[in-house]
Write a protein that holds these residues in place. Sequence first.
Motif, short mmCIF file in Angstrom:
data_model
loop_
_atom_site.label_atom_id
_atom_site.label_comp_id
_atom_site.label_asym_id
_atom_site.label_seq_id
_atom_site.Cartn_x
_atom_site.Cartn_y
_atom_site.Cartn_z
N LEU A 84 0.83 -1.20 0.00
CA LEU A 84 0.00 0.00 0.00
C LEU A 84 0.87 1.25 0.00
CD1 LEU A 84 -1.91 -2.24 1.16
CD2 LEU A 84 -2.99 -0.43 2.45
N SER A 85 0.51 2.20 -0.84
CA SER A 85 1.17 3.50 -0.78
C SER A 85 0.72 4.20 0.49
CB SER A 85 0.81 4.34 -2.01
OG SER A 85 -0.57 4.68 -1.96
N ASP A 86 1.44 5.25 0.89
CA ASP A 86 1.03 6.01 2.07
C ASP A 86 -0.37 6.55 1.90
OD1 ASP A 86 3.42 5.54 3.36
OD2 ASP A 86 4.33 7.45 2.77
N ARG A 87 -0.68 7.02 0.70
CA ARG A 87 -2.00 7.61 0.43
C ARG A 87 -3.12 6.59 0.62
NH1 ARG A 87 -2.51 10.74 -4.99
NH2 ARG A 87 -1.27 12.16 -3.76
N VAL A 88 -2.95 5.41 0.04
CA VAL A 88 -3.98 4.37 0.15
C VAL A 88 -4.07 3.86 1.59
CG1 VAL A 88 -4.66 2.05 -0.61
CG2 VAL A 88 -3.84 3.73 -2.28
N ALA A 89 -2.92 3.70 2.25
CA ALA A 89 -2.93 3.26 3.65
C ALA A 89 -3.68 4.27 4.52
CB ALA A 89 -1.50 3.08 4.15
N THR A 90 -3.51 5.55 4.24
CA THR A 90 -4.20 6.59 5.01
C THR A 90 -5.71 6.51 4.81
OG1 THR A 90 -2.28 8.05 4.93
CG2 THR A 90 -4.42 9.09 5.34
N VAL A 91 -6.14 6.30 3.58
CA VAL A 91 -7.57 6.17 3.29
C VAL A 91 -8.15 4.98 4.05
CG1 VAL A 91 -9.29 5.69 1.48
CG2 VAL A 91 -7.47 7.35 1.05
N LEU A 92 -7.46 3.85 4.01
CA LEU A 92 -7.93 2.66 4.74
C LEU A 92 -8.00 2.92 6.24
CD1 LEU A 92 -6.05 -0.20 2.89
CD2 LEU A 92 -8.50 0.24 2.86
N ARG A 93 -7.01 3.62 6.77
CA ARG A 93 -6.99 3.94 8.20
C ARG A 93 -8.14 4.87 8.57
NH1 ARG A 93 -2.12 5.06 8.35
NH2 ARG A 93 -2.20 7.31 8.10
N TYR A 94 -8.36 5.93 7.78
CA TYR A 94 -9.46 6.86 8.06
C TYR A 94 -10.82 6.18 7.95
CZ TYR A 94 -6.34 10.92 8.04
OH TYR A 94 -5.37 11.84 8.34
N ALA A 95 -10.92 5.20 7.06
CA ALA A 95 -12.18 4.47 6.90
C ALA A 95 -12.36 3.41 7.99
CB ALA A 95 -12.24 3.83 5.52
N GLY A 96 -11.33 3.20 8.79
CA GLY A 96 -11.41 2.20 9.86
C GLY A 96 -11.27 0.77 9.36
N LEU A 97 -10.73 0.59 8.17
CA LEU A 97 -10.63 -0.74 7.59
C LEU A 97 -9.29 -1.42 7.84
CD1 LEU A 97 -12.36 -0.03 4.17
CD2 LEU A 97 -13.32 -1.21 6.15
N ASP A 98 -8.31 -0.65 8.27
CA ASP A 98 -6.98 -1.22 8.44
C ASP A 98 -6.95 -2.32 9.49
OD1 ASP A 98 -7.50 0.86 10.26
OD2 ASP A 98 -5.36 1.21 10.61
N GLY A 99 -7.85 -2.28 10.45
CA GLY A 99 -7.91 -3.32 11.46
C GLY A 99 -8.77 -4.51 11.09
N HIS A 100 -9.45 -4.43 9.94
CA HIS A 100 -10.37 -5.49 9.53
C HIS A 100 -9.89 -6.28 8.32
CE1 HIS A 100 -13.36 -4.06 12.36
NE2 HIS A 100 -13.08 -2.84 11.95
N LEU A 101 -8.93 -5.73 7.60
CA LEU A 101 -8.41 -6.37 6.39
C LEU A 101 -6.99 -6.86 6.66
CD1 LEU A 101 -9.56 -3.69 3.80
CD2 LEU A 101 -10.67 -5.87 4.28
N THR A 102 -6.58 -7.91 5.96
CA THR A 102 -5.21 -8.39 6.06
C THR A 102 -4.34 -7.51 5.17
OG1 THR A 102 -5.98 -10.64 6.43
CG2 THR A 102 -3.70 -10.37 5.71
N ILE A 103 -3.38 -6.82 5.79
CA ILE A 103 -2.51 -5.89 5.06
C ILE A 103 -1.07 -6.32 5.29
CG2 ILE A 103 -1.76 -3.51 4.82
CD1 ILE A 103 -4.57 -2.68 5.80
N ARG A 104 -0.35 -6.45 4.18
CA ARG A 104 1.05 -6.86 4.22
C ARG A 104 1.93 -5.71 3.75
NH1 ARG A 104 0.75 -12.44 0.84
NH2 ARG A 104 -0.65 -13.60 2.21
N GLY A 105 2.57 -5.03 4.66
CA GLY A 105 3.59 -4.05 4.33
C GLY A 105 3.12 -2.84 3.53
N ALA A 106 4.02 -1.91 3.38
CA ALA A 106 3.78 -0.68 2.62
C ALA A 106 4.67 -0.68 1.40
CB ALA A 106 4.05 0.55 3.49
N ALA A 107 4.37 0.23 0.49
CA ALA A 107 5.18 0.33 -0.74
C ALA A 107 6.53 0.93 -0.41
CB ALA A 107 4.46 1.16 -1.78
#
Length: 107
Positions: A84-107
């Motif tokens: 995930l780019s910083d921009r996409v990671a931020t959107v997921l975090r603001y949407a509250g999805l970062d704790g519900h989806l499996t995310i592997r590392g950043a770009a």
Amino acid sequence: MGADRLQLAASDEGDERVIALTGELDAATVPVLQSALDANQAHDGVLVLDLEGLDFVDSSGLGAIVECHRTRTEGGGTLALRSLSDRVATVLRYAGLDGHLTIRGAA
């Protein structure tokens, strides 16, 4: 219209099917992603969305990702997001999805 703003490339990495997204994921391009997700829903291994090349995602794009996660989970499968780019990671975090989806590392 959407196909020129979102490009997808699928590949297999071991037992994982990887779909790399490049461009923008929004209401106009969600059908492009949805077609690829539908075509790969029967894959038994982990389905990975590589978001390194994704420049933009809106609520429609997030909705498609969440729906794929729900469908895979209900069917006993797994969806993972990676690079995930910083921009996409931020959107997921603001949407509250970062704790519900499996995310592997950043770009």
